[in-house]
Design an enzyme around this catalytic site. Structure first.
Site, PDB file in Angstrom:
ATOM      1  N   GLU A 110      41.405  46.202  34.411  1.00 12.26           N
ATOM      2  CA  GLU A 110      40.425  45.523  33.556  1.00 12.26           C
ATOM      3  C   GLU A 110      39.095  46.279  33.532  1.00 12.26           C
ATOM      4  O   GLU A 110      38.427  46.347  32.497  1.00 12.26           O
ATOM      5  CB  GLU A 110      40.214  44.095  34.052  1.00 12.26           C
ATOM      6  CG  GLU A 110      41.438  43.218  33.846  1.00 12.26           C
ATOM      7  CD  GLU A 110      41.344  41.889  34.579  1.00 12.26           C
ATOM      8  OE1 GLU A 110      41.929  40.909  34.091  1.00 12.26           O
ATOM      9  OE2 GLU A 110      40.692  41.838  35.650  1.00 12.26           O
ATOM     10  N   GLU A 130      48.960  40.701  39.045  1.00 16.07           N
ATOM     11  CA  GLU A 130      48.557  39.382  39.526  1.00 16.07           C
ATOM     12  C   GLU A 130      49.712  38.384  39.573  1.00 16.07           C
ATOM     13  O   GLU A 130      49.770  37.524  40.460  1.00 16.07           O
ATOM     14  CB  GLU A 130      47.428  38.819  38.649  1.00 16.07           C
ATOM     15  CG  GLU A 130      46.089  39.512  38.814  1.00 16.07           C
ATOM     16  CD  GLU A 130      45.904  40.704  37.882  1.00 16.07           C
ATOM     17  OE1 GLU A 130      44.767  41.170  37.752  1.00 16.07           O
ATOM     18  OE2 GLU A 130      46.905  41.161  37.285  1.00 16.07           O
TER      19      GLU A 130
END
Length: 256
Positions: A110, A130
């Site tokens: 990100e 994740e």
């Protein structure tokens, strides 16, 4: 500031180095605050014209948030409202380049996607892992991947959590260039120096225009672009650019 985040200025180029190589450059709350301060300095500067973000060492760009710190938040709402390092980079007014020198996993991916330009070393890998731990990304993972590599490829990464190679990342458009590790920062500096030599207000409004192109309907995006062009056209730098063209000399831009 913290020693885990290094902020250097080289002429018109700032370099932010995530400096926890022993922990794969995973991010702590203190590092996020330091990054916010570094970006604020860049935004306030008339001389800094491009920012490079990279990681220390040769194993990782950034492995995302340090998982060991995530249970330190008193409530999920405190976690939701934490200072976010990806938000900090997206708030940078100056053009940003991610020099990805290894693993870019989770929040590290990100972080790279929060930059305007991404180049990577040949040993880089990218993942949205994740889901393997029971949650999903929250720093722009889905939006960034869908815009960069398309919905199907984004789904493959987010729903499996598996890493992709830098070759796949380049094929999909996640990164613009792949370099040998020894050449990565040299290439990043060359791109940054080129951007820094251009009219800085035009570069900053160009960045705004590119972001808007992702979110606005086509006709509104064109209208917004024309407004930004008019703003640039009225600057002293644009006047200098026109004069330099007529006089056949290099322009001297002053961010005015």
């Amino acid at each position: 500031m913290t020693s885990d985040l290094i902020f250097d200025i080289h002429g018109a180029v700032a370099i932010i180095t995530i400096n926890r190589p022993a922990k794969l450059n995973s991010m702590t709350p203190d590092m996020a605050h330091a990054l916010e301060a570094a970006v604020a300095h860049c935004n306030a500067s008339d001389t800094i014209r491009c920012v490079i973000v990279t990681g220390a060492g040769d194993r990782a760009f950034c492995a995302g948030s340090d998982i060991r710190t995530l249970d330190d938040y008193a409530t999920p709402w405190d976690f939701r409202n934490r200072g976010d390092y990806c938000d900090a980079i997206r708030l940078c007014l100056k053009p940003t380049i991610a020099a990805v020198n290894g693993y870019a996993f989770g929040g590290g991916l990100e972080t790279a996607m929060s930059c305007d330009i991404r180049i990577a070393s040949s040993n880089a890998q990218f993942a949205a892992p994740e889901i393997k731990l029971g949650w999903i990304g929250g720093g722009g993972m889905a939006a960034g991947l869908v815009h960069s590599i398309g919905a199907s490829n984004a789904s493959l990464m987010i729903l499996t959590g598996d890493a992709i190679t830098v070759q796949k990342a380049e094929q999909w458009g996640l990164v613009s260039e792949v370099c040998e590790p020894a050449d990565l920062m040299t290439r990043a500096r060359a791109i940054a120096d080129t951007i820094a030599s251009r009219a800085p207000i035009a570069a900053e409004t160009g960045k705004l225009n590119l972001r808007a192109a992702h979110t606005m309907p086509y006709e509104k995006a064109v209208e917004y672009e024309r407004d930004l062009q008019t703003i640039c056209f009225a600057t002293e730098d644009a006047k200098e650019g026109r004069a330099a063209f007529k006089e056949k000399r290099p322009p001297v831009f002053n961010r005015r």
